[in-house]
Design an enzyme around this catalytic site. Structure first.
Site, PDB file in Angstrom:
ATOM      1  CG  ASP A 206      -1.841   1.208   1.296  1.00 13.73           C
ATOM      2  OD1 ASP A 206      -2.415   1.573   0.253  1.00 13.73           O
ATOM      3  OD2 ASP A 206      -1.993   1.815   2.376  1.00 13.73           O
ATOM      4  CB  SER A 207       0.219   4.828  -0.502  1.00  9.97           C
ATOM      5  OG  SER A 207      -0.980   4.831   0.254  1.00  9.97           O
TER       6      SER A 207
ATOM      7  CB  CYS B 253      -3.306   0.540  -2.551  1.00 10.43           C
ATOM      8  SG  CYS B 253      -3.368   2.304  -2.942  1.00 10.43           S
TER       9      CYS B 253
ATOM     10  CB  CYS C  70      -9.500   4.668   0.826  1.00 12.40           C
ATOM     11  SG  CYS C  70      -7.843   5.024   1.462  1.00 12.40           S
TER      12      CYS C  70
ATOM     13  CG  HIS D  14      -5.011   4.730   4.618  1.00 13.89           C
ATOM     14  ND1 HIS D  14      -4.471   4.326   3.423  1.00 13.89           N
ATOM     15  CD2 HIS D  14      -3.969   5.172   5.375  1.00 13.89           C
ATOM     16  CE1 HIS D  14      -3.164   4.520   3.445  1.00 13.89           C
ATOM     17  NE2 HIS D  14      -2.831   5.037   4.623  1.00 13.89           N
TER      18      HIS D  14
END
Ligand code: DGL
Length: 258
Positions: A9-10, A73, A184, A186
């Site tokens: 993921d980022s 992601c 997302c 997150h």
């Protein structure tokens, strides 16, 4: 011996998928890679992002010797899945917004999509909506600020309730909405705070269970766990190290990019 399952993921968003992978594949060795030097991805231009995702994933796959890559992601997957599959020799599992299950669950036929600016506007997302939610009203809300909020929260900070309420506010303009896609990775890390900030009960849907199931099919013989799972990052970051440790990953090693 097959290698670990590599989650990319980022930033820390992939940890929301790690929890589900650990539940469904309890014996599997995992590795985690993130591009924290370039976080967030959701507001970056597509051409730059494709090149960057290919470079980081290629380096992380080589460094980890993984058996499969899970791109945890939505912002990366809705853009670069085909390019990653062309470039890499290992199987690649992607993460895309859970529009299909949300449309199945919604009684009012009004769903919300909470994601990054990039994901909300992507042709891939448009296709998902057309294919699986054509009879639904879909309220799309870009909530890039929640990415930083999740990064802080997972490393141990309390959530900023006012920031969460402000990010969600555009969802509540029409009171028929009953289901929200967390598009997302997150955002499931803020699930309790998101639920608490909703003015009426809504079902929050994410893709992590489906991704873990798909990963189990792709890696039919997972590598057994051999101690603390390794992690890789593109920049040193003490907060990130704390977040990874909470999910049983070792202190991140810096990922050399060629
Ligand atoms: N976790 C990522 C996603 O699922 C994106 C966060 C970012 O903007 O970097 O879309």
């Amino acid at each position: 011996m097959p290698g670990p399952i590599l989650i990319f993921d980022s930033g820390v968003g992939g940890l929301s998928v790690v929890a589900e992978l650990r539940r469904q594949l309890p014996g599997a060795a995992l590795a985690y890679a993130c591009d924290n030097a370039m976080l967030p991805y959701g507001t970056r231009p597509d051409a730059w992002l494709v090149a960057r995702i290919l470079a980081v994933c290629e380096a992380a796959v080589a460094a980890s010797g993984c058996a499969a890559l899970v791109v945890a992601c939505n912002t990366a997957s809705t853009l670069a899945l085909d390019a990653l599959r062309d470039r890499l020799a290992v199987p690649v599992v992607g993460t895309v917004p859970a529009i299909k299950p949300a449309a199945r669950l919604s009684r009012s036929r009004h769903i919300g999509l909470l994601a990054t600016t990039a994901t909300v506007g992507r042709p891939y997302t448009e296709r998902l909506i057309r294919e699986f939610a054509s009879d639904c009203r879909v309220s799309r809300v870009a909530a890039d600020g929640l990415v930083a909020e999740a990064e802080r929260h997972v490393s141990g900070d309390a959530v900023d309730e006012a920031a969460i309420r402000a990010a969600l506010a555009p969802l509540w303009q029409v009171p028929t909405l009953d289901t929200v896609v967390l598009g997302c990775t997150h955002f499931p890390l803020l699930r309790d705070a998101l639920a608490a900030a909703s003015p009426w009960p809504v079902t929050l849907v994410d893709s992590s269970a489906a991704i873990a199931r798909r990963t189990g099919q792709v890696v039919s013989d997972p590598d057994p766990r051999r101690g603390l799972d390794p992690s890789l990052a593109t920049a040193p970051d003490a907060r990130l190290a704390r977040a990874l440790a909470r999910f049983q990953f070792a202190e991140p090693r810096l990922l050399p990019l060629g």
